[in-house]
Design an enzyme around this catalytic site. Sequence first.
Site, PDB file in Angstrom:
ATOM      1  CB  SER A 128      -0.891   0.020   1.247  1.00 25.19           C
ATOM      2  OG  SER A 128      -1.611   1.220   1.274  1.00 25.19           O
ATOM      3  CG  HIS A 185      -5.091  -0.778   3.799  1.00 19.45           C
ATOM      4  ND1 HIS A 185      -5.217  -0.151   2.574  1.00 19.45           N
ATOM      5  CD2 HIS A 185      -4.350   0.044   4.561  1.00 19.45           C
ATOM      6  CE1 HIS A 185      -4.563   1.006   2.613  1.00 19.45           C
ATOM      7  NE2 HIS A 185      -4.029   1.146   3.794  1.00 19.45           N
ATOM      8  CD  GLU A 189      -7.472   3.783   0.408  1.00 22.09           C
ATOM      9  OE1 GLU A 189      -6.486   3.091   0.749  1.00 22.09           O
ATOM     10  OE2 GLU A 189      -7.710   4.064  -0.787  1.00 22.09           O
TER      11      GLU A 189
END
Length: 477
Positions: A128, A185, A189
């Site tokens: 990421s 994740h 987000e």
Amino acid sequence: ATADVGVTGLAVMGANLARNLARHDHTVAVHNRTYARTEKLMSEYGDEGEFVPSESVADFVASLKKPRVAIIMVKAGAGTDAVIEELAAEMEPGDIIVDAGNAHFPDTIRREKALREKDLHFVGTGVSGGEEGALNGPSIMPGGTAESYERLGPILEDISAKVDGVPCCTHVGTDGAGHFVKMVHNGIEYADMQLIAEAYDLLRKGLGASAAEIAEIFSNWNTGDLESYLIEITAEVLAHVDERTGTAFVDVVLDQAEQKGTGRWTVQNGLDLGVPITGIAEATFARSLSGSVPQREAAHGTLPAHTAEWSVQDRESFVEDVRKALYASKVVAYSQGFDQIAAASAEHGWDIDRGAMARIWRGGCIIRARFLDRITEAYERTPGLPLLLADPYFTDAVGNGLESWRRVVAGAAQNGVPTPAFSSSLAYYDAVRAERLPAALVQAQRDYFGAHTYHRVDAEGTFHTLWSQDRSEEKQD
Ligand code: NBP
């Protein structure tokens, strides 16, 4: 063979990852399907460290020290399968193939299984942080075997972001665990971004504040509990003035949010696992709604609001209410995301340490934030914590903001401001803490029309009521 590690796929992400590796004194084999990209990397950045360029896959593999480590950074999908096949044909038992692209975790599970049969390690790795992260230190989420992590871990930890000297990289779990956690994740987000957008909308409509004024508010929030990369960039975006028109940049951007699919994958998986990730789901659907142009056109100016212009009297306490509501909703969204990780971990036998996930998200990635430390601490206090919200720190933090949260959601409803993520997070909070839920009625309805049976609060066993007969109760087992 001289290279410690290789990278194949040298578009922006792969090239930056290769440079990051070289800058950390690793000798890096580099390869790309189209050789021109390899030549470009060498001519522009070849002096940044030790690179070993190859034109063919065979030469690329031959340039790697054993056990070999080859990182794939190509467009996710068929390209990844093609590259895996080429590499596997040249590699030997014990070698490691890393897929650092954005693969969907079921693909990673499938690929790992296939390569294991050839005694090759396949490590699906979430990366990421975009281009910047790849070059300067991303958050890295590797799956695969523990054995492969012994060889690979030190290299990846070396190039990852560091927070307080701690690498934002750890072995997540076997096979698809790394790509799974990267997917969640991204889902979180989505939720975080939507919550921030709703807070902005509330401030704009409740206060009639300008984008620049709201930028100030966000800058101020960024010095407290909400401190995070997303709040920081929000302040910057809101303060930005459009060059062409001289007005706030946010006002000239078309209000249709796009998506590449990781939010959708997260929601689909939440449904499969039966985990209520309402924050992520609302955020994903909010993007879909923004892009539902015919529906919006049919509704705009047609559907009545029956509200007057919203005019908040006590501006300071409204800003504080929105801040607290944002924080509380954010805790709910993260709590749900960590529930999803726990459920998948149990389902796949991944044994994922949730505290460690919060730790490796503190740097390098989009959701990096101060409050992740609090999550790590919560799971350190109670490793099997069934609900993040039930950790004393978060129970207090959310409890302190509860009245604000209710005022904000009620005010939004009364004044016709859509706050799907704020509202659904509060509904989740009230539902999860309720002693009794109306699910009792739903189950009774199911028994009525489908003989789906029910359990009683006062007796063991499974029951069915003979609804169409004399309504007597039968015990089923
Ligand atoms: P792209 O996703 O644009 O892919 C381009 C690369 O894939 C080129 O090297 C291209 O080779 C190669 N490629 C393709 Br397309 N098909 C191939 C095939 N059949 N065989 C071999 N190579 C093939 O690159 P990117 O934007 O650098 O992204 C790379 C990966 O990183 C993707 O999985 C992406 O989803 C992910 N990503 C992650 C982030 C993040 O924040 N984590 C951000 C952006 C991207 P060619 O030069 O010969 O055409």
